[in-house]
Design an enzyme around this catalytic site. Structure first.
Site, PDB file in Angstrom:
ATOM      1  N   GLU A  19       0.800  -1.238   0.000  1.00  0.00           N
ATOM      2  CA  GLU A  19       0.000   0.000   0.000  1.00  0.00           C
ATOM      3  C   GLU A  19       0.829   1.284   0.000  1.00  0.00           C
ATOM      4  O   GLU A  19       0.556   2.206   0.760  1.00  0.00           O
ATOM      5  CB  GLU A  19      -0.947   0.008   1.207  1.00  0.00           C
ATOM      6  CG  GLU A  19      -1.894  -1.171   1.221  1.00  0.00           C
ATOM      7  CD  GLU A  19      -2.895  -1.121   2.389  1.00  0.00           C
ATOM      8  OE1 GLU A  19      -2.718  -0.282   3.290  1.00  0.00           O
ATOM      9  OE2 GLU A  19      -3.835  -1.920   2.372  1.00  0.00           O
ATOM     10  N   ASN A  70       2.198  -5.128  -3.238  1.00  0.00           N
ATOM     11  CA  ASN A  70       0.780  -5.427  -2.987  1.00  0.00           C
ATOM     12  C   ASN A  70       0.015  -4.135  -2.688  1.00  0.00           C
ATOM     13  O   ASN A  70       0.496  -3.288  -1.939  1.00  0.00           O
ATOM     14  CB  ASN A  70       0.710  -6.361  -1.766  1.00  0.00           C
ATOM     15  CG  ASN A  70      -0.645  -6.996  -1.537  1.00  0.00           C
ATOM     16  OD1 ASN A  70      -1.183  -7.639  -2.441  1.00  0.00           O
ATOM     17  ND2 ASN A  70      -1.189  -6.842  -0.339  1.00  0.00           N
ATOM     18  N   HIS A  94     -10.423  -5.881  -2.450  1.00  0.00           N
ATOM     19  CA  HIS A  94     -11.508  -5.687  -1.480  1.00  0.00           C
ATOM     20  C   HIS A  94     -12.607  -4.899  -2.192  1.00  0.00           C
ATOM     21  O   HIS A  94     -12.451  -3.695  -2.445  1.00  0.00           O
ATOM     22  CB  HIS A  94     -11.008  -4.902  -0.269  1.00  0.00           C
ATOM     23  CG  HIS A  94      -9.957  -5.617   0.520  1.00  0.00           C
ATOM     24  ND1 HIS A  94     -10.214  -6.779   1.219  1.00  0.00           N
ATOM     25  CD2 HIS A  94      -8.642  -5.346   0.721  1.00  0.00           C
ATOM     26  CE1 HIS A  94      -9.100  -7.185   1.820  1.00  0.00           C
ATOM     27  NE2 HIS A  94      -8.134  -6.335   1.528  1.00  0.00           N
ATOM     28  N   GLU A 116      -6.225 -10.630  -1.469  1.00  0.00           N
ATOM     29  CA  GLU A 116      -7.055 -10.424  -0.266  1.00  0.00           C
ATOM     30  C   GLU A 116      -8.529 -10.321  -0.636  1.00  0.00           C
ATOM     31  O   GLU A 116      -9.267  -9.485  -0.093  1.00  0.00           O
ATOM     32  CB  GLU A 116      -6.623  -9.141   0.477  1.00  0.00           C
ATOM     33  CG  GLU A 116      -5.140  -9.097   0.828  1.00  0.00           C
ATOM     34  CD  GLU A 116      -4.728  -7.863   1.614  1.00  0.00           C
ATOM     35  OE1 GLU A 116      -5.597  -7.114   2.107  1.00  0.00           O
ATOM     36  OE2 GLU A 116      -3.510  -7.638   1.735  1.00  0.00           O
ATOM     37  N   ASP A 144     -12.291 -10.091  -1.084  1.00  0.00           N
ATOM     38  CA  ASP A 144     -13.612 -10.188  -0.450  1.00  0.00           C
ATOM     39  C   ASP A 144     -14.549  -9.234  -1.185  1.00  0.00           C
ATOM     40  O   ASP A 144     -14.103  -8.237  -1.753  1.00  0.00           O
ATOM     41  CB  ASP A 144     -13.593  -9.949   1.072  1.00  0.00           C
ATOM     42  CG  ASP A 144     -12.923  -8.660   1.519  1.00  0.00           C
ATOM     43  OD1 ASP A 144     -12.789  -7.721   0.714  1.00  0.00           O
ATOM     44  OD2 ASP A 144     -12.537  -8.585   2.710  1.00  0.00           O
TER      45      ASP A 144
HETATM   46  C1  XIL Z   1      -6.493  -6.233   8.108  1.00  0.00           C
HETATM   47  C2  XIL Z   1      -6.847  -7.399   9.021  1.00  0.00           C
HETATM   48  O1  XIL Z   1      -7.746  -8.245   8.339  1.00  0.00           O
HETATM   49  C3  XIL Z   1      -7.463  -6.886  10.303  1.00  0.00           C
HETATM   50  O2  XIL Z   1      -7.647  -7.943  11.230  1.00  0.00           O
HETATM   51  C4  XIL Z   1      -6.585  -5.814  10.927  1.00  0.00           C
HETATM   52  O3  XIL Z   1      -7.242  -5.248  12.046  1.00  0.00           O
HETATM   53  C5  XIL Z   1      -6.248  -4.718   9.925  1.00  0.00           C
HETATM   54  O4  XIL Z   1      -5.664  -5.299   8.784  1.00  0.00           O
HETATM   55  N1  XIL Z   1      -5.044  -4.550   3.538  1.00  0.00           N
HETATM   56  C6  XIL Z   1      -4.070  -5.411   3.982  1.00  0.00           C
HETATM   57  C7  XIL Z   1      -4.373  -6.316   5.130  1.00  0.00           C
HETATM   58  O5  XIL Z   1      -3.015  -5.523   3.368  1.00  0.00           O
HETATM   59  O6  XIL Z   1      -3.231  -6.556   5.912  1.00  0.00           O
HETATM   60  C8  XIL Z   1      -5.475  -5.761   5.990  1.00  0.00           C
HETATM   61  O7  XIL Z   1      -5.784  -6.729   6.992  1.00  0.00           O
HETATM   62  C9  XIL Z   1      -6.682  -5.409   5.151  1.00  0.00           C
HETATM   63  C10 XIL Z   1      -6.339  -4.352   4.142  1.00  0.00           C
END
Ligand code: XIL
Length: 302
Positions: free
Chosen positions: A127, A169, A206, A235, A237
């Protein structure tokens, strides 16, 4: 095949999930994990605050529980994440300049060395680009150490674990027309041109109604792959339910399958109740561990 991993393996890909160490005592959770997935990402346990809670003192207990469970079951591990502006230990949050740069590089070196040989791919930097229309870097304490902090992190990771694939990422990099996507693309292009070690780009993926699966997702993944890197959905969802959610999941899977160098897909949790999202039902299994429509739609196209 009758499982996500088994179906993904038919095309040489993996299907992974985020795992929380705190849930490894939950037999429903572990049952689904062992049956359906062949790649594991620690949801929080490999982040900077977890692995180096005080400077120079490293802590791998919870990360090791996840890694050992995965390897014991024949799964592989995506390491997440070596350097990030978020979830830094408090001692690092107020550091700056050359002392922060050294602390960051030492962290990358120590953690990647500790796990050498056990990690399929590391999210070396997470990020680092800003949202919005500028296409530039995100401001952070790490960014303020100099624009070359990302390549310095990648070089340190390569030296520490030459066998791991090294990934950049990020999120909101799915739509090809977004400035952030273009900014990351130019960085990867520059790294490849100059020989900075980078092997893969992770797309967090996401999605929700305000940030839907883009219709040009295939184009984005293919254009990055054409730079000479693997691409991965890291990641995934998608908020929603029923057939609408199922269709969107299917679109993401099909976008990956249509790109030879899209090597795998990871969802960010197992059951809806395991999700980091405060509300909604964004995952493939319901709170009881039953397969949702989204699960069936994913399995049917893998
Ligand atoms: C999130 C986790 O799922 C949570 O449990 C935590 O509180 C915050 O981080 N981007 C990422 C992940 O790269 O590491 C994040 O994970 C979600 C967004």
């Amino acid at each position: 095949a009758s499982t996500l991993a088994g179906a993904a393996q038919q095309s040489g890909r993996y299907f992974g999930t985020a795992v929380a160490a705190s849930r490894l005592g939950d037999s429903t959770y572990v049952g689904i994990l062992n049956r359906e997935f062949d790649m594991v990402t620690a949801e929080n346990e490999m982040k900077m605050d977890a692995t180096e809670p005080s400077q120079g003192r490293f802590s791998y207990g919870n990360a090791d529980r996840i890694v050992n469970q995965a390897i014991g079951q024949g799964k592989r591990v995506r390491g997440h994440a070596l350097a990030w502006h978020s979830q830094q230990p408090s001692w690092m949050q107020n550091m700056s300049g050359s002392s922060l740069r050294s602390a960051m590089l030492n962290h990358v070196t120590q953690v990647a060395t500790y796990y050498r040989g056990k990690i399929y791919a590391w999210d070396v930097v997470n990020e680092a680009f800003a949202d919005g229309s500028g296409g530039g870097r995100r401001d952070s304490n790490l960014q303020r150490t100099g624009n070359d902090w990302i390549e310095a992190a990648f070089r340190a990771a390569r030296a520490a674990d030459p066998g791991a694939k090294l990934c950049y990422n990020d999120y909101n990099t799915d739509n090809w027309s977004h400035a952030k996507t273009q900014g990351v693309y130019r960085m990867v292009q520059d790294f490849k041109t100059r020989g900075v070690p980078i092997d893969c780009v992770g797309f967090q993926a996401h999605f929700n109604s305000g940030n839907p699966v883009p219709s040009n997702y295939h184009t984005t993944l293919q254009n990055f792959a054409n730079l000479g890197v693997d691409v991965q959905i890291t990641e995934l969802d998608i908020e929603g339910s029923g057939s609408s959610q199922a269709q969107q999941y299917q679109g993401v899977v099909q976008a990956c399958l249509s790109v030879t160098r899209c090597t795998g897909i990871t969802v960010w949790g197992i059951r809806d109740s395991d999700s980091w999202r405060a509300s909604g039902t964004p995952l493939l299994f319901d709170n009881s561990g039953n397969k949702k429509a989204a699960y069936n739609s994913v399995l049917s196209v893998l």
